[in-house]
Design an enzyme around this catalytic site. Structure first.
Site, PDB file in Angstrom:
ATOM      1  N   ASP A  27     -12.996   1.349   3.409  1.00 19.15           N
ATOM      2  CA  ASP A  27     -12.199   2.025   4.450  1.00 19.15           C
ATOM      3  C   ASP A  27     -12.758   1.744   5.851  1.00 19.15           C
ATOM      4  OD1 ASP A  27      -9.844   3.315   4.956  1.00 19.15           O
ATOM      5  OD2 ASP A  27     -10.449   5.265   4.167  1.00 19.15           O
ATOM      6  N   LYS A  48       0.872  -1.184   0.000  1.00 19.23           N
ATOM      7  CA  LYS A  48       0.000   0.000   0.000  1.00 19.23           C
ATOM      8  C   LYS A  48       0.901   1.224   0.000  1.00 19.23           C
ATOM      9  CE  LYS A  48      -3.515   2.861   1.151  1.00 19.23           C
ATOM     10  NZ  LYS A  48      -4.121   2.897   2.491  1.00 19.23           N
TER      11      LYS A  48
HETATM   12 ZN   LIG Z   1      -7.762   3.458   4.113  1.00 17.25          ZN
END
Ligand SMILES: [Zn+2]
Length: 432
Positions: free
Chosen positions: A344, A210
């Site tokens: 998220d 990420k």
């Molecule tokens: Zn995130």
């Protein structure tokens, strides 16, 4: 040290043997209806057969000679079955209450324990796989390994470890003054330092990388629209990760960073908030997945201040939340097909993941489009299209069931009543 190794192996093996969580046995599930997520068709009266490894061996009409004699058939003949859902953007080891300055008081071991709680909540909500994109200090690696060993109940996890980011950027921590000399473990500046960080992150167990390409909402002192990593740095990160067999997810709200990340060869754009037509065209050309987390805006604006999010974060969300939803609709209507379901989770409370389906429908998708984003398309992005995201031979027996038809009312997915992961029943409200 090597002479201690056999003892360690024995310890791990016996831990697994003592696991309190159930293991799989061959079996079958009878479904009143089965949603074929590839076609959107609802098939009546189907049986799904799986083996002792929790892998599906056959799917077909009830009454066909599929199930070997003697296997237990679980009766869900009043229910609609579909594959276990997949959320490609979670933060299981974080809670909304650890936003802002409150988060500074949360230790690494405490984060891991928070993760164990949220893993259970998430799988009980029908999400049998998650891609966890960002956790400090490898708490996500520990959680994944604990789940795989049977010590903790939770979804299949594909994890990134600490997200890569620039000094002072969204994935650094900018809450403390200089004299604390604190920086997050994923901070790396410059192409070679970033390559080294990719190698380090993989060394300690990451399944993917990420990277924070642009500024963000819940960080101090940056702007979501502003680029952070350069194209040169993003290209180095993507090259290095791909060389080592890992995909890359880029946090990118800003128009320029979205394009830089796509041009760098990154596999998915997270948030995608300020994407423009050129970015949409580039995503199509490169086959890049777009992930729009369009539910959590409601939570941040309504509850963010109460849980300790910084005032500047609430202001940033006010500017960007609606634009993100409009751009989600625009991208979809512009013919983007590679969209995966990512929410998220952790910014809003875990377990509410399915609330995003209704938002995706409100902003332009049909229910089956949103369901595909959380099944076959998410599986493709994760790189597991033959194992998760569909109820087919060779896939894990990851099955959920609901009362009703989610292709006509997608909100039904907010109350999943049956969950099976790898042939093991996680919850069954139909038997109550
Ligand atoms: Zn995130």
């Amino acid at each position: 040290m090597s002479r201690f190794f056999p003892a360690l192996v024995i310890a791990i093996v016996s831990l697994a043997a003592l696991s309190p969580l159930a293991s799989s046995a061959p079996g079958a599930v009878r479904c009143g209806q089965l949603l074929d997520v590839r076609t959107g068709h609802l098939l009546k009266d189907q049986v799904i057969v799986y083996d002792a490894d929790g892998t599906i061996t056959a799917v077909g009409p009830t009454g066909s000679p599929l199930a070997p004699g003697g296997v237990t058939i679980l009766d869900l003949s009043s229910a609609t079955c579909l594959p276990g859902l997949i959320d490609v953007h979670t933060h299981l080891t974080g809670d909304p209450s650890s936003s802002g300055y409150e988060g500074l008081g949360v230790s690494v071991p405490r984060e891991a324990i928070t993760g164990a709680k949220n893993a259970r909540i998430t799988v009980h909500a029908g999400f049998t796989t998650v891609r966890n994109v960002g956790a400090g200090n490898y708490t996500d690696v520990a959680l994944r390994d604990g789940i795989n060993a049977g010590d903790v109940e939770g979804p299949r996890m594909f994890v990134s470890g600490p997200p890569l980011g620039i000094t002072g950027g969204h994935c650094d921590n900018n809450l403390l003054p200089f004299e604390f000399h604190f920086k997050e473990s994923g901070v790396a500046d410059g192409p070679w330092a970033a390559r080294a960080k990719v190698r380090e992150t993989i060394k300690y167990g990451a399944d993917l990388i990420k990277v924070c390409a642009s500024g963000g909402v819940l960080s101090k002192g940056d702007q979501p629209g502003a680029p952070q990593y350069t194209l040169e740095e993003l290209t180095a990160i993507a090259e290095e990760a791909h060389k080592l067999g890992r995909k890359v997810a880029a946090h990118a709200h800003g128009t320029q960073s979205i394009k830089d990340a796509i041009r760098a060869g990154i596999d998915s754009i997270e948030h995608s908030s300020l994407i423009d037509d050129e970015g949409i065209a580039l995503a199509k050309e490169h086959g890049t997945y777009l992930v729009f987390d369009i539910y959590n805006d409601d939570f941040i604006l309504q509850e963010g201040a109460k849980v300790g999010m910084l005032p500047e974060s609430i202001e940033k969300e006010k500017k960007i939340g609606r634009l993100q939803r409009e751009n989600f609709r625009h991208a979809w209507q512009s013919g983007i097909t590679k969209m995966a379901f990512g929410t998220d989770a952790g910014v809003y409370p875990h377990g509410d993941n399915a609330r995003q389906f209704a938002k995706m429908v409100e902003w332009g998708m049909k229910p089956i489009d949103a369901i595909q984003a959380a099944t076959i398309k998410a599986a493709d992005l994760i790189g597991q299209p033959d194992k998760i995201g569909a109820i087919e031979s060779g896939h894990y027996a990851d099955i959920i069931a609901v009362a009703g038809d989610p292709t006509s009312d997608v909100r039904i997915l907010e109350s999943v009543k049956f969950v099976m992961k790898g042939g093991v029943v996680v919850r069954n409200d139909f038997s109550k």
